[in-house]
Motif scaffolding. Structure first.
Motif, PDB file in Angstrom:
ATOM      1  N   VAL A 143      -0.382  13.003  -3.268  1.00  0.00           N
ATOM      2  CA  VAL A 143      -1.492  11.738  -3.776  1.00  0.00           C
ATOM      3  C   VAL A 143      -1.412  10.745  -2.729  1.00  0.00           C
ATOM      4  O   VAL A 143      -0.052  10.310  -2.539  1.00  0.00           O
ATOM      5  N   TYR A 144      -2.216  10.019  -2.547  1.00  0.00           N
ATOM      6  CA  TYR A 144      -2.222   8.652  -1.827  1.00  0.00           C
ATOM      7  C   TYR A 144      -3.359   7.681  -2.576  1.00  0.00           C
ATOM      8  O   TYR A 144      -4.383   8.109  -3.263  1.00  0.00           O
ATOM      9  N   ARG A 145      -2.754   6.412  -2.533  1.00  0.00           N
ATOM     10  CA  ARG A 145      -3.471   5.309  -3.162  1.00  0.00           C
ATOM     11  C   ARG A 145      -3.652   4.100  -2.252  1.00  0.00           C
ATOM     12  O   ARG A 145      -2.669   4.018  -1.486  1.00  0.00           O
ATOM     13  N   TYR A 146      -4.408   3.455  -2.210  1.00  0.00           N
ATOM     14  CA  TYR A 146      -4.584   1.912  -1.287  1.00  0.00           C
ATOM     15  C   TYR A 146      -5.173   1.085  -2.200  1.00  0.00           C
ATOM     16  O   TYR A 146      -6.297   1.398  -2.849  1.00  0.00           O
ATOM     17  N   THR A 147      -4.974  -0.200  -2.064  1.00  0.00           N
ATOM     18  CA  THR A 147      -5.629  -1.417  -2.570  1.00  0.00           C
ATOM     19  C   THR A 147      -5.321  -2.510  -2.004  1.00  0.00           C
ATOM     20  O   THR A 147      -4.442  -2.604  -1.045  1.00  0.00           O
ATOM     21  N   SER A 161      -0.455   1.567  -8.040  1.00  0.00           N
ATOM     22  CA  SER A 161      -1.535   0.761  -7.523  1.00  0.00           C
ATOM     23  C   SER A 161      -1.868  -0.324  -8.416  1.00  0.00           C
ATOM     24  O   SER A 161      -2.154  -1.372  -7.883  1.00  0.00           O
ATOM     25  N   GLU A 162      -1.909  -0.216  -9.633  1.00  0.00           N
ATOM     26  CA  GLU A 162      -2.253  -1.215 -10.543  1.00  0.00           C
ATOM     27  C   GLU A 162      -1.200  -2.289 -10.650  1.00  0.00           C
ATOM     28  O   GLU A 162      -1.568  -3.803 -10.551  1.00  0.00           O
ATOM     29  N   ALA A 179       1.069   7.277  -8.805  1.00  0.00           N
ATOM     30  CA  ALA A 179       0.162   6.400  -7.681  1.00  0.00           C
ATOM     31  C   ALA A 179      -0.874   5.437  -8.239  1.00  0.00           C
ATOM     32  O   ALA A 179      -0.805   4.454  -7.797  1.00  0.00           O
ATOM     33  N   SER A 180      -1.339   6.175  -9.420  1.00  0.00           N
ATOM     34  CA  SER A 180      -2.424   4.880 -10.075  1.00  0.00           C
ATOM     35  C   SER A 180      -1.795   3.953 -10.759  1.00  0.00           C
ATOM     36  O   SER A 180      -2.281   2.754 -10.674  1.00  0.00           O
ATOM     37  N   SER A 193      -1.014  -4.447  -7.554  1.00  0.00           N
ATOM     38  CA  SER A 193      -2.227  -5.284  -7.059  1.00  0.00           C
ATOM     39  C   SER A 193      -2.298  -6.831  -7.457  1.00  0.00           C
ATOM     40  O   SER A 193      -2.749  -7.687  -7.333  1.00  0.00           O
ATOM     41  N   SER A 231      -0.058  11.937  -9.418  1.00  0.00           N
ATOM     42  CA  SER A 231      -1.290  11.298  -9.659  1.00  0.00           C
ATOM     43  C   SER A 231      -1.211  10.129 -10.693  1.00  0.00           C
ATOM     44  O   SER A 231      -1.634   8.677 -10.443  1.00  0.00           O
TER      45      SER A 231
END
Length: 361
Positions: free
Chosen positions: A134-138, A173-174, A169-170, A177, A166
């Motif tokens: 899984v990847y995430r970006y922000t 990310s939060e 990663a979420s 941020s 998943s």
């Protein structure tokens, strides 16, 4: 150490009995697939530092489609290394928690160009199991930084580890941020480790509230998280990881790695999240975007190929030497290499990418 299930034999792999699921333990592995011998110059050095990509490979005959398959696929110039056999038709999984087999993105984020792609490994496609990357970006809410995250669920939990990847990663990310530029200037290592601890605790709370039948090890995944100053910012970037994901920089087709290559069996990881004592398993490194063409955050399937394969390093350097769109990014991961069976995921950021028009033509 925790054993990942996908086979690879470029390093000798001992047979280990199953034990517990805590970091520092091992699990039985799937049958090995033999690899071609590794050439002496086929890895990046164990220490972080710059290494030239391999010389451009000699021109090869135009690639031919796989024989005997009853479906069509787009052609690719991606290299094929080692003695390869034809691939069987890929098998999709009916596990309701499976992840998409392909995902790609490319575009501006906070005035920085990024591209990302994730492909399911042949080890999963042959057996009809889900990929687990899984990847995430922000961007941070104060506009100071770009956040890049990759997570890789442990294959020994094929029905549930991708859920953990998943979720992690979420939640990361939060949490990331909310990082401020001032915090990163004062104590970047502590800040990023706190983000890992916050994300890990959130996954544990989610498991208790929603997934009560599962344990932490059922949701286990490795992770790499990178913070980069956005254009206009100053100072280096910073990265943390748990397990065997990695961060590279690319400058004039020369790679450097933030974290040294793991020694010993390739499919053993020494840490994962969720875990109660995050500082014990987390590693920190500084990542300097100043003067580099690209910063690359990868899961271990792609990191191992970068360490072990000169032709893969040269191919990816040629594809990532300039900012690329989603389709080009996805095509960059379509190389075939004997012994490369795992999922491939990469997030690439070009810190010094030129300005792009925002109006429609």
């Amino acid at each position: 150490m925790v054993r990942k299930w996908w086979p690879r034999s470029t390093r000798a792999e001992p047979v280990a009995p199953a034990t517990t699921d805590r970091p520092g333990t091992s699990r039985p592995d799937a049958p090995r697939s033999p690899d071609a011998p590794r050439s002496p110059d086929a890895r990046l050095p164990a220490q972080a530092g710059a290494v030239p990509a391999a010389r451009a490979p000699q021109p090869e005959a135009a690639p031919t489609p796989e024989q005997g398959l009853g479906y069509a696929e787009l052609p690719t110039a991606a290299p094929r290394g080692g003695q390869l056999t034809g691939l069987p038709a890929p098998r999709l999984t009916d596990v309701p928690t499976s992840l998409p087999g392909l995902r790609a993105d490319g575009g501006l984020l906070g005035d920085c160009w990024i591209a990302a792609a994730s492909t399911t490994g042949t080890s999963h496609l042959v057996h009809g199991t889900s990929g687990q990357d899984v990847y995430r970006y922000t961007t941070t809410k104060d506009g100071s930084g770009l956040i890049l995250i990759v997570c890789d669920g442990l294959g020994s939990r094929p029905a549930t580890a991708q859920i953990g990847a998943s979720l992690l990663a979420s939640y990361l990310s939060e949490a990331a941020s909310h990082i401020t530029g001032r915090q990163m200037a004062l104590a970047p290592q502590d800040v990023l480790r706190d983000v890992l601890a916050t994300g890990s605790a959130a996954v544990q709370r989610h498991r208790v509230a929603v997934l009560g039948a599962l344990t932490d090890s059922d949701l286990a995944s490795t992770v790499a998280l990178c913070w980069l100053p956005l254009p206009g910012g100053s100072g280096p970037g910073h990265a943390v990881r748990v397990g065997d994901c990695n961060v590279f920089t690319l400058s004039e087709r020369t790679y450097a790695t933030a974290f040294p290559a793991d020694e010993g069996p390739a499919n053993l990881v020494t840490g994962y999240l969720p875990y109660d004592d995050v500082p014990r398993v987390a590693q920190y490194a500084q990542v300097g975007p100043a003067g580099v063409d690209a910063v690359i955050v990868t899961t271990d399937g792609l990191a191992i190929d970068l360490f072990d394969s000169p032709s893969t390093r040269e191919w990816l350097a040629s594809r990532w030497s300039v900012p690329c769109g989603a389709a080009r990014m996805l095509d960059s991961l379509r190389y075939r290499r004997r012994g490369s069976h795992d999922d491939r995921t990469a997030l690439v950021a070009w810190p010094s990418a030129p300005a792009y028009p925002t109006d429609e033509p």
